[in-house]
Design an enzyme around this catalytic site. Structure first.
Site, PDB file in Angstrom:
ATOM      1  N   ARG A 267       0.960  -5.162  -5.565  1.00  0.00           N
ATOM      2  CA  ARG A 267       1.134  -6.382  -4.783  1.00  0.00           C
ATOM      3  C   ARG A 267       1.415  -7.495  -5.788  1.00  0.00           C
ATOM      4  O   ARG A 267       0.729  -7.612  -6.788  1.00  0.00           O
ATOM      5  CB  ARG A 267      -0.109  -6.674  -3.949  1.00  0.00           C
ATOM      6  CG  ARG A 267      -0.240  -5.732  -2.774  1.00  0.00           C
ATOM      7  CD  ARG A 267      -1.377  -6.083  -1.849  1.00  0.00           C
ATOM      8  NE  ARG A 267      -1.271  -5.320  -0.591  1.00  0.00           N
ATOM      9  CZ  ARG A 267      -1.724  -4.082  -0.403  1.00  0.00           C
ATOM     10  NH1 ARG A 267      -2.339  -3.464  -1.374  1.00  0.00           N
ATOM     11  NH2 ARG A 267      -1.551  -3.461   0.756  1.00  0.00           N
TER      12      ARG A 267
ATOM     13  N   GLY B   3       0.850  -1.200   0.000  1.00  0.00           N
ATOM     14  CA  GLY B   3       0.000   0.000   0.000  1.00  0.00           C
ATOM     15  C   GLY B   3       0.880   1.243   0.000  1.00  0.00           C
ATOM     16  O   GLY B   3       1.893   1.290   0.683  1.00  0.00           O
TER      17      GLY B   3
ATOM     18  N   ARG C  56      -6.102  -2.113  10.316  1.00  0.00           N
ATOM     19  CA  ARG C  56      -6.684  -3.448  10.376  1.00  0.00           C
ATOM     20  C   ARG C  56      -6.189  -4.186  11.612  1.00  0.00           C
ATOM     21  O   ARG C  56      -6.940  -4.867  12.289  1.00  0.00           O
ATOM     22  CB  ARG C  56      -6.324  -4.218   9.099  1.00  0.00           C
ATOM     23  CG  ARG C  56      -7.401  -5.238   8.735  1.00  0.00           C
ATOM     24  CD  ARG C  56      -7.336  -5.621   7.278  1.00  0.00           C
ATOM     25  NE  ARG C  56      -7.662  -4.497   6.410  1.00  0.00           N
ATOM     26  CZ  ARG C  56      -7.434  -4.455   5.090  1.00  0.00           C
ATOM     27  NH1 ARG C  56      -6.850  -5.479   4.502  1.00  0.00           N
ATOM     28  NH2 ARG C  56      -7.784  -3.403   4.378  1.00  0.00           N
TER      29      ARG C  56
ATOM     30  N   ASP D 131       5.171  -4.572   6.194  1.00  0.00           N
ATOM     31  CA  ASP D 131       5.641  -5.919   6.555  1.00  0.00           C
ATOM     32  C   ASP D 131       5.625  -6.882   5.375  1.00  0.00           C
ATOM     33  O   ASP D 131       6.511  -7.729   5.270  1.00  0.00           O
ATOM     34  CB  ASP D 131       4.911  -6.480   7.781  1.00  0.00           C
ATOM     35  CG  ASP D 131       3.410  -6.387   7.676  1.00  0.00           C
ATOM     36  OD1 ASP D 131       2.909  -6.012   6.603  1.00  0.00           O
ATOM     37  OD2 ASP D 131       2.722  -6.707   8.664  1.00  0.00           O
TER      38      ASP D 131
ATOM     39  N   ASP E 209       0.121   2.669   8.744  1.00  0.00           N
ATOM     40  CA  ASP E 209      -0.444   2.028   9.936  1.00  0.00           C
ATOM     41  C   ASP E 209       0.433   2.104  11.189  1.00  0.00           C
ATOM     42  O   ASP E 209      -0.035   1.842  12.289  1.00  0.00           O
ATOM     43  CB  ASP E 209      -0.756   0.560   9.635  1.00  0.00           C
ATOM     44  CG  ASP E 209      -1.927   0.415   8.683  1.00  0.00           C
ATOM     45  OD1 ASP E 209      -2.795   1.297   8.684  1.00  0.00           O
ATOM     46  OD2 ASP E 209      -1.982  -0.581   7.938  1.00  0.00           O
TER      47      ASP E 209
ATOM     48  N   ASP F 293       2.590   0.079  12.203  1.00  0.00           N
ATOM     49  CA  ASP F 293       2.650  -1.209  12.893  1.00  0.00           C
ATOM     50  C   ASP F 293       3.930  -1.971  12.587  1.00  0.00           C
ATOM     51  O   ASP F 293       3.926  -3.189  12.446  1.00  0.00           O
ATOM     52  CB  ASP F 293       1.416  -2.052  12.518  1.00  0.00           C
ATOM     53  CG  ASP F 293       1.293  -2.258  11.008  1.00  0.00           C
ATOM     54  OD1 ASP F 293       2.014  -1.561  10.254  1.00  0.00           O
ATOM     55  OD2 ASP F 293       0.501  -3.100  10.580  1.00  0.00           O
TER      56      ASP F 293
ATOM     57  N   THR G  55       4.444   2.910   5.510  1.00  0.00           N
ATOM     58  CA  THR G  55       3.076   2.436   5.701  1.00  0.00           C
ATOM     59  C   THR G  55       2.373   3.407   6.633  1.00  0.00           C
ATOM     60  O   THR G  55       2.990   3.937   7.552  1.00  0.00           O
ATOM     61  CB  THR G  55       3.022   1.021   6.306  1.00  0.00           C
ATOM     62  OG1 THR G  55       1.672   0.747   6.733  1.00  0.00           O
ATOM     63  CG2 THR G  55       3.929   0.881   7.505  1.00  0.00           C
TER      64      THR G  55
END
Lengths: 324, 324, 324, 324
Positions: free
Chosen positions: D72, D11, D172, D103, D128, D130, D126
């Site tokens: 992707r 992403g 997510r 990741d 996120d 994370d 990213t």
């Protein structure tokens, strides 16, 4: 008409790219070959001209500045310069021009058309909104919103400190940016070139306002008759003679020319760009495509440059009433 | 501890309201009565102090400025002023203070604590980021983003015209805003008070750059050793001696102090405000609550004011590399 | 006329506060007492009405939402409800009303005026721009710019991934937001309630476009005849039958109603608010104050509600041409 | 090492372009040839690789998305796909890789390095946040600010109508965006995947809050254990059983991935991009360059992917305290 060229000239304004895009794609849609002239009249003289395709103007509708670049050309003011420019266009077979810019641009376009006869339609690209023949110019709405956001920020800090702030916005000959950003920003005063500024009245009102309001914002168009914001601040300060008051000046400067254009500017620019090409195809020349009363209109360059465009009377009234 | 008061002092910075809100609500959450002191030390001396409830700080987390207003107080520099301030707090039974501001604020807080012993914890509220004891100060991130958005806009117009732009950002003693907005804005040079600016080197590089780049942006912290952006521009212009180049200056000024705070500033402000009250409840005093390495830390006022806070070496390196 | 009241009703829109401010200050400037009615017709029935001063509307010109709050009232649709509302106004001596809202608001105002005879002038406060009698409604420009900024962001990620994006914007009965944000955002298609959407044509064009463009954006007004953006995406996906293509939907939703109003909305709102009060003083009633062709005009409520307001033909043409 | 290549994968996130620019210019500054691989692993397999110069990355530092595009790749999950990718790199003499992504990107990079031995350093791109091994990821700050601006707008309309709003933000598996935008936006509740959401507690608190506050905002991370914002709204509505309350949902969606990166993201991205190239030159591989505690650190891919990154405890506490 088979080949046309588009260029931007003079001070850049947000939405010029949207206008270029519309002119290029309308031209291609109508079966024309479209060329871009770089750096305005300067590039016309130097022959800095390239073919543009539909994808050449992809992903630019949202960008400030102008992908064709802009410049002010001394040489184009000479007959030799203009002759050279004409030769370059003739060599490429350019039969029509879309000129995006302000009064300087249109003055040049008018002379050039009258000398060499290449049909030319203009689009009003300038942040100042001082062009007759269109309700708004391309870039004006973005510039006003930029000025307004700055005023909103300054109000935060003005309110925190009980200060009197002078904010200078662009507008050498016209107060449109000052008036609309002043109304929108809730300014206590707006000073514009179109009206004589009565300093004593300002000082008197400021003293009155200070009883009910702790901070004040005064928007000054750069071309006000009393001088720059810096100069006016000093005059006001000298008359108020209150050492407890803080007087601050912010000159917004060039940030008003840049930035992603607003929706209004992109739509106006797109409409003018399309109308310029369609005007050329319908045989129009020596005129500008603008939008008045929601309709596209074509106004002779002579009028665009020569006729005055007054401020809206209601707007001036609003400033008086709303600052109470 | 039953009653605490919170105030903002010195130059305002975006996020001060979020910090006030956090201190007020943490206090109430912990069972304290919380008061707001208006206009900093000035209001402390005048007794301009009001009880605040949870709803008093509703809907302010997103606003620039400070609802408690700010001021610079001459009187608080006198023993009489401070005595009067202490009497006012004593009368109300205020047993702890949260002081939001920069080094001037903390200098005052330190003296006041040492004289009268009311426990005081500070929060770093200043756009300049020049406070030791916290990685970032409250308002810095917003100021950098405001400067950056201005630079983005100026780049639009610089690129359209092949110009050299000097943008002056805030930072009388510290170059943090200049460095981060310069990296983020892709500036060709950044001039800061912390390092000696070598004008000949700048001129040489500018001439080199002009071969590959048509426009350049130079970010100047207001406290640079060579002077203001206006002055530096004139020096550079005199050395480049090229009449075809346009040199422009924009001084961003007070817009950098205002505006809705960024997420980072709101979160940092909230965290510091909460930590200040919790620190008071744990017996901390004469220190500032900041965030270093993602953790809340308390640093003695003496260190906050006295210790230097150097620029990040990597950032300076980035500017050199990225402008190629 | 000595006392007037102002209220907002129906869905809120950015600029309502600027309109309230203008109505209040114009009223005071003209020597009237001005009241605010909270939560629209609901508050009129409950008697939730307060006197407003000039400072009551300080520092709100830049804020979204409405300080008078808004609501939809079932009770006002009953004769008893309206009777109660009238009694409340009578008790306070209210002799004129400024009603800020959309067609639901004006429908109620018309009935109420015809039953009880309190002079009423409306201001067009709705983001949808679907009110006859004004070129633009208050809040429309802000909503379009909010949608446009979202489309600009989505284009970043669409371009990075070669995706087809469906963006749903507000507009249950009118496609104004979709059309202007679509032109401004460089959308490949715009689907609006006013025109029948030919799905096969869209699919065919999308396939053609995919040869030259890797990503596409389709703006869908929520009231399109083919359904919501989610539903349309599924239909298109089923027809394109290409597992390598990614189809994404974003529904912008309520963010379009909020936010600081743009300059255009603040100026329009100020002008309408002033005109509404001046209209009342000149004996106008049962009509709305709008701005058409740069001039204030008063249009009977019956026309505002009943007459269609078509999309601008040039705008629809622009979308076809510019997406090539 | 003479030649390196840079790519983005997974992403996209705002700041990726600033990271590409820093990697490219640091490489050139250090005397390397630098290549760009388009569309991530997909382009590596297809050989879609081009030489980049310093000017190739001009004027991109401020742009969202990624000029190298992203995708992707299913094929890269097969040994044949990776073999093909390696052959393409070998043919060009690429001796080092800079992998910008999350990741999934690092999982691929780790396997690829372990199979073929081309030194690889990653950058955390990213929204996120994370990824273990960096305090913040590139794009997170922009995404939080985008979410926050949306929440600010929704609060305008929530306050105008006394509504309960559920705002779904991205995340997510991680609640970082939800927590920081929730604190910054003054949300009453924040629901995240990391903690079990107690619905009865939420309902009870909402009922309590409704006594003092007329509107509430609940921020929901898309991966919350109770479901999507739509689902949670229905559950809450069913339990509150009050027909007079309005419940609304806004799902922010893809606007969080786009937009001009914030200062923080541009600076972080620049630093990581520079550090990745310098790491390669120092012999580092199979690791990610991040920034922790203000310092560049290199963390093995295995840890970046495998180690948990908990939410900041203070932030969770802040939400509880500040919503009173």
């Amino acid at each position: 008409m088979k080949k046309i060229a588009v260029f931007t000239s003079g001070g850049d304004s947000p939405g010029m790219n949207a206008c270029i895009r519309a002119a290029v794609r309308t031209g291609i849609y109508r079966g024309l070959e479209v060329y871009g002239i770089y750096r305005g009249y300067e590039g016309m003289i130097e022959g800095d001209i390239k073919r543009l395709q539909s994808h050449s103007v992809s992903n630019i509708v949202q960008r400030g500045g102008t992908i064709l670049k802009s410049a002010r050309s001394m040489e184009f003011k000479t007959p030799e310069g203009r002759k050279q420019a004409f030769e370059n266009l003739k060599k490429l077979g350019i039969e029509g021009l879309v000129a995006i810019g302000g009064d300087g641009t249109f003055t040049g376009a008018k002379i050039f058309y009258e000398e060499f006869g290449i049909p030319t339609v203009g689009c009003p690209g300038t942040i100042d909104n001082d062009i007759y023949g269109t309700d708004y110019t391309i870039g004006f709405d973005t510039a006003v919103n930029t000025a307004l956001e700055a005023i909103d920020k300054i109000r935060d800090t003005a309110a925190a400190h009980d200060r009197i702030f002078f904010v200078e916005v662009m507008g050498r000959d016209a107060g449109f940016i000052a008036v609309e950003s002043g109304i929108g920003g809730g300014a206590e005063f707006v000073m514009v070139p179109e009206t004589k500024t009565d300093l004593d009245q300002v000082v008197k009102s400021l003293k009155n306002l200070r009883k009910s309001k702790s901070s004040s914002i005064i928007v000054v168009a750069e071309g006000d008759d009393l001088g720059s914001a810096d100069e006016i601040m000093l005059q006001v300060k000298a008359k108020i003679k209150d050492p407890s008051k803080e007087f601050k000046v912010t000159t917004l400067g060039h940030i008003q020319r840049g930035g992603n254009p607003t929706a209004r500017d992109r739509v106006l620019a797109s409409r003018c760009g399309m109308a310029a090409v369609e005007g050329l195809l319908e045989g129009k020349t020596n005129c500008m495509a603008g939008v008045m009363n929601m309709q596209v209109v074509y106004t002779p360059f002579a009028d665009c440059i020569g006729k005055p465009k007054p401020l809206i009377a209601d707007h001036l009234k609003l400033i008086d009433i709303l600052s109470i």
